[in-house]
Design a protein around this motif. Structure first.
Motif, short mmCIF file in Angstrom:
data_model
loop_
_atom_site.label_atom_id
_atom_site.label_comp_id
_atom_site.label_asym_id
_atom_site.label_seq_id
_atom_site.Cartn_x
_atom_site.Cartn_y
_atom_site.Cartn_z
N ILE A 1 8.05 -0.06 -0.74
CA ILE A 1 7.40 1.18 -0.30
C ILE A 1 7.14 2.10 -1.49
O ILE A 1 6.07 2.70 -1.61
N GLN B 1 3.56 3.48 -3.34
CA GLN B 1 3.27 4.89 -3.64
C GLN B 1 3.20 5.15 -5.15
O GLN B 1 3.30 6.30 -5.59
N SER C 1 9.25 10.94 -0.96
CA SER C 1 9.66 11.43 0.35
C SER C 1 11.13 11.12 0.62
O SER C 1 11.63 10.04 0.29
N ILE D 1 12.60 7.91 2.55
CA ILE D 1 13.00 6.64 1.93
C ILE D 1 14.46 6.34 2.26
O ILE D 1 14.81 5.21 2.63
N ILE E 1 14.81 5.19 5.82
CA ILE E 1 14.26 3.86 6.01
C ILE E 1 15.21 2.81 5.45
O ILE E 1 15.45 1.77 6.06
#
Lengths: 353, 307
Positions: A35, A39, A320, A323, A326
Motif C-alpha cells: 500500500i 502511494q 495515512s 496504515i 490495516i
C-alpha cells in the motif's frame, strides 16, 4: 485436485497460535508495504520511522504502552466473555460508558485527595462498563437475543449519549469548537511512573493476571468453560450456564469500562469524543489473534499500542494513520490463513487395496 | 393532494429502506448457504467509496455502480476464502472484514473527502414537484427499482430454482447435502460474493444518491442494522423488505419529529434507530421463543471427515 484430501491434524502444535500470529504479522507488513509503495512512499523509511517514534525513547515507549492499556483491558474483557462462547463487540461503547460513569460519580461527590477516592472513581468506571452490557447480557440469557448485534448497537447509543452530554448538561463553556466536559481536578490524575508512562499500566498488569486467574485457574473459569461448551454437560455438572454467561458478560464489560476510566484519568482528563479512538474494535483483533489468552493479549496489546502510536506519528510525513489499522486487521487475516495449515494437512489420497 | 410533509417522509422512508434492504438481502443469500458474514458494514463502505471514486473520475454513473458492486464482491471473497476454503471462524473473519473495510475505505477515500459529485443518480421519471404517493414511487432512482427487482428475483431463485433449493439445503444440513453430491464449497463461495455485491450496491446508493458525498464512517452502523433486518425478516426476502420499510420509516421519522410537534434533542434523535433496532430484536426473539428461523448450519464450517 481430487487426488488430494484434507484431513484434520490430531494434535496441534502448542505454539501454533504464536507462530500463526508471527506469520500473520509478516504478511501484514508485506501488505502494508504494498500500500505504501502504491502511494510512492518507501516502506523501509516509513516502518523505521514508525519504529523509532513508537519505541525509540522512554517517552515514545511510554506513549505506546499508554495506548496499550485500553487495548489490553478491553481485550481481556472480550476474552472473559468468550469463555462462555459469547462475543462482546460492544467494548467501544463500554469504554465510553466507563468514562461517563466516572465523570458522573466525580461531579456528584466532593473531591478528595486520596488513593481511595481514585479507587472509587475507577470502580465507578468498571460498574459503568457492566451497566453498558447489562441489557445485551440480560436479553441473551433470558431470551437468547443475538448478543453480537445488541452489543455492537450499544456502541452507537453510548457514543450518541456522550455527544449529547458534552453538548448539553456537561458542556464546559471553555470548550468552544471541540465540545467536551470540564476537566477533572489534577488531584485525581493517575500518577506517572516513568517518562510519560501512567500508573494505569500497573493496573493493567494486575488485571491481566486477574483475568488469567479467572479464566484459567479459578473454579469460576472452569465453570464458564463448561457452560460455554455444552448445555448438557453443564446441567450434569449442576452448573447454571445462564448465570455464568451473565456474570462473564458483566465482568467483561467492566474490564472495558475500567479502560475508559483509566483513559480519562491519565490521558484526556475530561469526557470528550477522544476517550476512545476505536480501541474497542482493535481490542477484538487483539483478543481473537491470541486465541483469547490473557498473557498473549497483554503482549499483542503492547505491540498494537506501539503500532497505533507509530501510525499516528507518520501522519507528519503525509502517510495515512489508517496504515496501522490495516496492518492490525491484516495480521489477523494472515494468522487465520496460517492457522489453517496448523490445523489441517493436505494428504495424497491412498487408493484402497 | 397529499400533505407535503407526508410526501417528504414517505420519500425519505423509501430511500432509507432501499439502502438497508439491498444490503440485508445480500446477507440473507449468504446466510442461507450457512455462511455468516458480519462484514456487511465493511462491504457497504468499500462499495460506497469505490463507487464514489469511480463516479468522480469517470463521470459515468453506470461505471460507478459496476465498480462499487465488483469491488465489494471481491472484498467479500476474502471472507469466502478464509471461511469456506480455510474453514476458519466465521464470526472472527466477518468482524475483521468490517474493521478492515472501514479502515481501507478511509485510506482510499482520504483524497475524496469533501469533493462534490458532478453527476448524481437522478430519478428515472422526472417529476418536478411530486404531490401524490404514486409520484413518490415513480420519482425514485434506478437502484430503488433494482432493489425491487432483486427482491422478486431472490425470492424466486431461492424457492423455485435448483440453485436456490441447493443453497437452502446446504444451509440447513451440510452432511446430507454432501452425500447428495452438492458442491458445498462452490455454492457457499458464490453466495458470499453475491452478498458482497449486494452490499456494494447498497454502498453505491449511499454515496451516489442518499447522501451524496464521501466521508469517514458514513455507513454509521447501517450494515449492522441490515444484519438485524435479516433476523427480523426470518430469512425471507419479502418479510425483510417489510422490515426495511419499517426501519426506514423510523430513520426518516426521527429528524421530522419536531415538525410534528415533538421536542427532542437532535443528538437523541440520532441514536433512536439503534435503540429501536435493539428493542425490535428483543421483542422478536421473545415473540418467536428463540426460534427465529435461522438456517440450521449457520456459522459451522464444513469439513468432510476422512473416509
Amino acid at each position: 485436485m481430487n487426488n488430494y484430501i484434507l484431513s484434520k491434524k490430531l494434535f496441534r502444535n502448542e505454539l501454533s497460535t504464536f507462530y500463526s500470529f508471527l506469520i500473520g504479522f509478516i504478511i501484514a507488513l508485506f501488505v502494508g508495504s504494498l500500500i505504501l509503495l502504491i502511494q510512492d512512499k518507501n516502506p523501509i523509511d516509513v516502518f523505521s520511522l514508525m519504529l523509532k517514534l513508537s519505541v525509540g525513547s522512554i517517552n515514545s515507549l511510554s506513549n505506546s504502552l499508554n495506548k496499550a492499556i485500553p487495548l489490553i483491558l478491553a481485550g481481556l474483557g472480550i476474552s472473559i466473555i468468550n469463555s462462555v462462547r459469547l462475543w462482546n463487540i460492544g467494548a467501544e461503547g463500554q469504554i465510553f460508558m466507563g468514562a461517563l460513569a466516572l465523570n458522573f460519580f466525580y461531579i456528584n461527590t466532593s473531591i478528595q485527595n486520596s488513593a481511595l477516592y481514585i479507587f472509587l472513581l475507577l470502580t465507578a468506571s468498571f460498574i459503568g462498563g457492566s451497566i453498558c452490557i447489562l441489557i445485551p447480557a440480560l436479553t441473551k440469557v433470558l431470551f437468547g437475543v443475538n448478543e453480537i448485534i445488541t452489543t455492537l448497537l450499544t456502541n452507537y447509543i453510548v457514543f450518541g449519549l456522550t455527544i449529547y452530554l458534552i453538548n448539553g448538561v456537561w458542556k464546559d463553556p471553555a470548550s468552544l469548537n471541540f465540545p467536551a466536559a470540564a476537566y477533572v481536578s489534577e488531584l485525581v490524575y493517575l500518577p506517572i511512573i516513568v517518562g510519560k508512562l501512567s500508573s494505569g499500566f500497573l493496573i493493567c498488569i494486575i488485571f491481566t493476571l486477574l483475568a488469567f486467574y479467572i479464566k484459567d485457574k479459578s473454579v469460576f473459569g472452569y465453570e464458564m468453560r463448561i457452560a460455554g461448551g455444552s448445555e448438557l454437560t453443564a446441567i450434569y455438572a449442576g452448573i447454571s450456564a445462564k448465570q455464568k454467561a451473565f456474570l462473564a458478560m458483566l465482568i467483561g464489560g467492566g474490564f472495558a469500562g475500567l479502560a475508559g476510566g483509566i483513559e480519562l484519568l491519565s490521558q484526556t482528563h475530561r469526557v470528550s469524543t477522544g476517550i476512545s479512538q476505536g480501541f474497542g474494535y482493535t481490542a477484538i483483533i487483539v483478543a481473537a489473534i491470541t486465541g483469547m489468552r490473557p498473557l498473549g493479549i497483554f503482549l499483542v496489546g503492547c505491540l498494537f499500542g506501539a503500532l497505533t502510536i507509530g501510525g499516528s506519528v507518520i501522519q507528519t510525513i503525509g502517510v495515512s494513520s489508517y496504515i496501522a489499522e490495516i496492518i492490525q486487521a491484516t495480521t489477523l487475516f494472515g494468522a487465520l490463513v496460517a492457522q489453517f495449515f496448523f490445523s489441517y494437512e493436505i494428504k495424497k489420497k491412498v487408493e484402497n487395496g | 393532494m397529499v400533505d407535503i410533509q407526508f410526501i417528504g417522509l414517505l420519500n425519505a422512508t423509501l430511500q432509507a429502506a432501499t439502502l438497508l434492504f439491498i444490503a440485508a438481502l445480500g446477507e440473507l443469500i449468504t446466510e442461507k448457504s450457512g455462511i455468516l458474514n458480519l462484514g456487511v458494514e465493511g462491504m457497504i463502505s468499500i462499495g460506497a467509496v469505490s463507487g464514489f471514486i469511480a463516479a468522480i473520475n469517470t463521470g459515468s454513473l453506470f461505471f460507478a455502480i459496476i465498480i462499487g458492486v465488483l469491488s465489494a464482491s471481491v472484498f467479500a471473497s476474502i471472507h469466502a476464502f478464509v471461511t469456506v476454503v480455510l474453514k476458519q471462524d466465521q464470526t472472527v473473519s466477518g468482524l475483521i472484514l468490517t474493521i478492515l473495510g472501514l479502515s481501507l475505505s478511509s485510506l482510499i477515500g482520504k483524497k475524496y473527502v469533501g469533493k462534490k459529485l458532478d453527476v448524481k443518480l437522478e430519478s428515472i421519471v422526472n417529476i418536478a414537484e411530486p404531490d401524490s404517493i404514486l409520484d413518490i414511487f415513480l420519482s425514485q432512482n434506478i437502484i430503488f427499482y433494482l432493489g425491487i427487482l432483486l427482491m422478486v428475483a431472490t425470492a424466486y431463485v431461492l424457492k423455485r430454482t435448483m440453485f436456490g433449493r441447493r443453497l437452502e439445503a446446504i444451509g440447513e444440513d451440510l452432511k446430507s447435502s454432501d452425500s447428495m453430491g452438492l458442491k458445498i464449497a462452490k455454492t457457499q463461495f458464490i453466495a458470499t460474493c453475491v452478498g458482497g455485491a449486494f452490499a456494494g450496491l447498497s454502498g453505491v446508493y449511499l454515496t451516489l444518491s442518499y447522501v451524496p458525498y464521501w466521508t469517514d464512517g458514513m455507513t454509521a452502523g447501517r450494515g449492522w442494522i441490515a444484519l438485524a433486518l435479516v433476523i427480523f425478516g426470518g430469512w425471507k426476502p419479502y418479510r425483510t423488505a417489510f422490515g426495511a420499510l419499517l426501519f426506514g420509516f423510523l430513520e426518516a421519522l426521527g429528524p421530522r419529529l419536531q415538525t410534528y410537534g415533538f421536542e427532542m434533542s437532535p443528538y437523541i434523535v440520532k441514536i433512536t434507530p439503534y435503540i429501536i433496532t435493539i428493542l425490535v430484536l428483543i421483542l422478536l426473539t421473545i415473540f418467536k421463543n428463540g426460534d427465529t428461523g435461522a438456517p440450521r448450519n449457520i456459522g459451522i464450517p464444513f469439513f468432510r471427515e476422512n473416509r
